[in-house]
Every structure is written in structure tokens, then in C-alpha cells.
Motif scaffolding. Structure first.
Motif, PDB file in Angstrom:
ATOM      1  N   SER A 143       6.287  -4.744  18.524  1.00 36.27           N
ATOM      2  CA  SER A 143       5.665  -4.267  17.286  1.00 36.27           C
ATOM      3  C   SER A 143       6.280  -4.936  16.066  1.00 36.27           C
ATOM      4  CB  SER A 143       5.836  -2.739  17.169  1.00 36.27           C
ATOM      5  OG  SER A 143       5.503  -2.285  15.872  1.00 36.27           O
ATOM      6  N   SER A 144       5.462  -5.592  15.266  1.00 38.95           N
ATOM      7  CA  SER A 144       5.964  -6.247  14.049  1.00 38.95           C
ATOM      8  C   SER A 144       6.467  -5.212  13.040  1.00 38.95           C
ATOM      9  CB  SER A 144       4.870  -7.117  13.419  1.00 38.95           C
ATOM     10  OG  SER A 144       3.737  -6.327  13.062  1.00 38.95           O
ATOM     11  N   ALA A 145       5.835  -4.028  13.014  1.00 38.40           N
ATOM     12  CA  ALA A 145       6.273  -2.990  12.073  1.00 38.40           C
ATOM     13  C   ALA A 145       7.691  -2.525  12.396  1.00 38.40           C
ATOM     14  CB  ALA A 145       5.302  -1.806  12.112  1.00 38.40           C
ATOM     15  N   TRP A 146       7.966  -2.263  13.673  1.00 37.79           N
ATOM     16  CA  TRP A 146       9.309  -1.840  14.074  1.00 37.79           C
ATOM     17  C   TRP A 146      10.310  -2.983  13.920  1.00 37.79           C
ATOM     18  CZ3 TRP A 146      11.459   2.710  14.704  1.00 37.79           C
ATOM     19  CH2 TRP A 146      10.632   3.819  14.909  1.00 37.79           C
ATOM     20  N   ASP A 176       0.629  -0.146  14.844  1.00 32.07           N
ATOM     21  CA  ASP A 176      -0.672  -0.085  15.495  1.00 32.07           C
ATOM     22  C   ASP A 176      -0.797   1.247  16.228  1.00 32.07           C
ATOM     23  OD1 ASP A 176       0.126  -0.434  18.496  1.00 32.07           O
ATOM     24  OD2 ASP A 176       1.180  -2.042  17.463  1.00 32.07           O
ATOM     25  N   ALA A 177      -2.034   1.598  16.571  1.00 34.77           N
ATOM     26  CA  ALA A 177      -2.312   2.924  17.135  1.00 34.77           C
ATOM     27  C   ALA A 177      -1.515   3.186  18.406  1.00 34.77           C
ATOM     28  CB  ALA A 177      -3.811   3.060  17.416  1.00 34.77           C
ATOM     29  N   HIS A 178      -1.355   2.172  19.245  1.00 32.12           N
ATOM     30  CA  HIS A 178      -0.647   2.351  20.508  1.00 32.12           C
ATOM     31  C   HIS A 178       0.810   2.730  20.284  1.00 32.12           C
ATOM     32  CE1 HIS A 178       0.969   1.646  24.510  1.00 32.12           C
ATOM     33  NE2 HIS A 178       1.822   0.771  23.987  1.00 32.12           N
ATOM     34  N   HIS A 179       1.503   1.967  19.440  1.00 35.99           N
ATOM     35  CA  HIS A 179       2.921   2.217  19.233  1.00 35.99           C
ATOM     36  C   HIS A 179       3.161   3.492  18.412  1.00 35.99           C
ATOM     37  CE1 HIS A 179       3.297  -2.115  20.353  1.00 35.99           C
ATOM     38  NE2 HIS A 179       4.334  -1.620  20.994  1.00 35.99           N
ATOM     39  N   TYR A 180       2.228   3.823  17.527  1.00 30.13           N
ATOM     40  CA  TYR A 180       2.377   5.066  16.778  1.00 30.13           C
ATOM     41  C   TYR A 180       2.218   6.275  17.700  1.00 30.13           C
ATOM     42  CZ  TYR A 180       1.842   8.713  13.295  1.00 30.13           C
ATOM     43  OH  TYR A 180       2.011   9.868  12.560  1.00 30.13           O
ATOM     44  N   THR A 235       8.238   9.752   4.602  1.00 32.32           N
ATOM     45  CA  THR A 235       9.628   9.351   4.474  1.00 32.32           C
ATOM     46  C   THR A 235       9.863   7.949   5.009  1.00 32.32           C
ATOM     47  OG1 THR A 235      10.270  11.675   4.755  1.00 32.32           O
ATOM     48  CG2 THR A 235      12.011  10.031   4.971  1.00 32.32           C
ATOM     49  N   PHE A 236       9.205   7.615   6.098  1.00 28.12           N
ATOM     50  CA  PHE A 236       9.345   6.297   6.723  1.00 28.12           C
ATOM     51  C   PHE A 236       7.977   5.616   6.685  1.00 28.12           C
ATOM     52  CE2 PHE A 236      12.616   9.021   8.485  1.00 28.12           C
ATOM     53  CZ  PHE A 236      13.755   8.247   8.331  1.00 28.12           C
ATOM     54  N   GLY A 237       7.713   4.975   5.545  1.00 19.93           N
ATOM     55  CA  GLY A 237       6.387   4.410   5.291  1.00 19.93           C
ATOM     56  C   GLY A 237       5.948   3.370   6.300  1.00 19.93           C
ATOM     57  N   PHE A 238       6.905   2.698   6.945  1.00 18.70           N
ATOM     58  CA  PHE A 238       6.537   1.647   7.890  1.00 18.70           C
ATOM     59  C   PHE A 238       5.767   2.201   9.087  1.00 18.70           C
ATOM     60  CE2 PHE A 238      10.250   3.224  10.049  1.00 18.70           C
ATOM     61  CZ  PHE A 238      10.032   2.934  11.383  1.00 18.70           C
ATOM     62  N   LEU A 239       5.895   3.508   9.360  1.00 20.88           N
ATOM     63  CA  LEU A 239       5.163   4.095  10.486  1.00 20.88           C
ATOM     64  C   LEU A 239       3.656   3.969  10.292  1.00 20.88           C
ATOM     65  CD1 LEU A 239       7.257   7.349  11.099  1.00 20.88           C
ATOM     66  CD2 LEU A 239       7.169   5.320  12.564  1.00 20.88           C
ATOM     67  N   GLU A 254       4.864  15.461  11.249  1.00 25.95           N
ATOM     68  CA  GLU A 254       4.282  14.122  11.345  1.00 25.95           C
ATOM     69  C   GLU A 254       3.980  13.560   9.962  1.00 25.95           C
ATOM     70  OE1 GLU A 254       0.307  11.892  13.137  1.00 25.95           O
ATOM     71  OE2 GLU A 254       0.792  13.948  13.775  1.00 25.95           O
ATOM     72  N   GLY A 255       3.431  14.401   9.089  1.00 22.94           N
ATOM     73  CA  GLY A 255       3.138  13.957   7.735  1.00 22.94           C
ATOM     74  C   GLY A 255       4.399  13.609   6.964  1.00 22.94           C
ATOM     75  N   LYS A 256       5.450  14.410   7.136  1.00 26.60           N
ATOM     76  CA  LYS A 256       6.707  14.132   6.450  1.00 26.60           C
ATOM     77  C   LYS A 256       7.322  12.826   6.939  1.00 26.60           C
ATOM     78  CE  LYS A 256      11.144  16.076   5.125  1.00 26.60           C
ATOM     79  NZ  LYS A 256      12.025  17.262   5.121  1.00 26.60           N
TER      80      LYS A 256
END
Length: 226
Positions: free
Chosen positions: A125-128, A22-26, A14-18, A8-10
Motif C-alpha cells: 500500500s502506497s498510503a501505508w 484503497d478499499a482492500h487495505h482499509y 486523526t490519521f488522515g492517510f487512512l 472509525e470516524g475519529k
């Protein structure tokens, strides 16, 4: 499902947008995505097949290419660690089949996201959404540049530029590549590549060995690539 905290940390690194999700989509990402390992030479996707997953690459590299009716290949782009495939993302968004071929150039560690889930995340999700459309914008520029090279640039210039890029990527004077690999990457024939490399060798710009090319005159190759 991703439960390993180290993984999860990697992924976050690696994919900073994660980290912007928001908490729900993560949370849903951790529950839905899954890790897979693919072997060097393994086919990832074939032309005409449905795109069932978006692939996030953690380690290794893959090549996406087109194959002509005459059997000639041209590399569209490569995907390395921290990247994903624009064509896969585009096909998922548009519900279209994959228009090329993709294969592992090295062993790959990847995280797979089901197409239906990704399609919903793009809407919610705006991030995705920003990540996927950012992929499209970045790779579209690369493909336009490739088209310009194929249509407007002489093959000798493209080969000189190719050798220099491989040299800069590895910071080594010796490039591990066969004539056929270069031809496939550039969308030309092996015979043309061999002829031009022989000409470069006669001019003492390179030294060709089986499966490798040693660059002898970087400055002159740069002149030829202009």
C-alpha cells in the motif's frame, strides 16, 4: 477488530492517510487493528524487546528515552495524539529489537497493528508506505537536532530553551516539572539542572517551587537560549 463507527470516524480524522488507503487495505485495517487502553506510568516497550505492534495514539502522550549505564536518562522524543513511534516502525521494517524505552506519561488510548501485517502493508500500500517513511523522516530531523543540542550547546542555553518551549506549549507562566524530570529530558544530571536553575533564580529570571517553575523574565530567557 474495529466495528464502532464513532471510533472509525475519529481514526480517519486523526490519521488522515487512512482515507487514502484503497478499499482492500482499509477493510483489512478495520478487521486487524484493535483498541487498547494503557495507564499512566505503564511501560510500553523496553530496550531489546521485539516490536510486535505499531501503536497509533488517539489520546494521551508517551515518552521514548535512552538509559545510560550510569542510570542517566535522555528523552529522545514524545508522542502525542495523532502520532506514532518512528523507532517501532523502523524496528518492524528492519526486524530489529527496540533500541530504547517507551512509557506512558498519561493514560493512552491506542490502536495496535500487528507487526507482520504492517510489514506486508508497507510493501503493498502506497498510503501505508508513505505514512511510515514520513514518520522516519520527521523524527530523524528531531533526533539530529537533539544530538546537535547535546553535543554543541551549553546546558544553560538548553535549559532556558526547554523552559520557553514548555511555556509556549502550555501558554502558562508556571511549568510543572521537577529538576529530575528536566535532567532526564535533557540528558544531564539533576545537580547541574539545580545549579543552573538556582543561578536563573538569583538573576530573577524564574521562581522555583517544589515541582514547579514560574517564569519571571521571558525576554531574558530568550536571550539566554540563543
Amino acid at each position: 477488530m474495529i466495528t464502532d463507527k464513532g471510533l472509525e470516524g475519529k481514526l480517519q480524522e486523526t490519521f488522515g492517510f487512512l482515507q487514502e488507503c484503497d478499499a482492500h487495505h482499509y477493510k483489512e485495517f478495520l478487521q486487524t487493528a484493535f483498541l487498547a487502553h494503557l495507564k499512566k506510568g505503564q511501560s510500553i516497550c523496553s530496550q531489546g524487546s521485539a516490536c510486535e505492534h505499531l501503536t497509533l495514539i488517539l489520546n494521551g502522550s508517551a515518552r521514548v528515552y535512552k538509559l545510560g549505564e550510569n542510570g542517566r536518562e535522555i528523552t529522545l522524543y514524545r508522542i502525542g495524539a495523532g502520532k506514532s513511534c518512528i523507532l517501532t516502525a523502523s524496528c518492524i521494517v528492519s526486524h530489529q529489537p527496540f533500541p530504547a524505552y517507551a512509557e506512558c506519561e498519561e493514560d493512552l488510548d491506542v490502536v495496535l497493528i500487528p507487526a507482520g501485517t504492517l510489514h506486508r502493508w508497507i510493501a503493498e500500500s502506497s498510503a501505508w508506505r508513505d505514512y511510515v517513511f514520513g514518520l522516519v523522516a520527521q523524527r530523524m530531523a528531531d533526533i539530529i537536532s537533539l544530538i546537535e543540542e547535546v553535543v554543541f550547546s551549553r546546558v544553560d542555553r538548553r535549559i532556558a530553551s526547554y523552559l520557553l518551549k514548555r511555556h509556549q506549549a502550555n501558554n502558562q507562566p508556571v511549568i510543572q516539572a521537577t529538576h529530575q524530570e528536566i535532567a532526564s529530558d535533557l540528558g544531564t544530571s539533576r545537580e547541574v539542572v539545580s545549579r543552573i536553575l538556582k543561578d536563573f533564580e538569583v538573576k530573577n529570571l524564574i521562581q522555583v517551587s517544589r515541582g514547579s517553575i514560574k517564569l519571571l523574565n521571558i525576554d531574558e530567557l530568550e536571550t539566554k537560549s540563543d
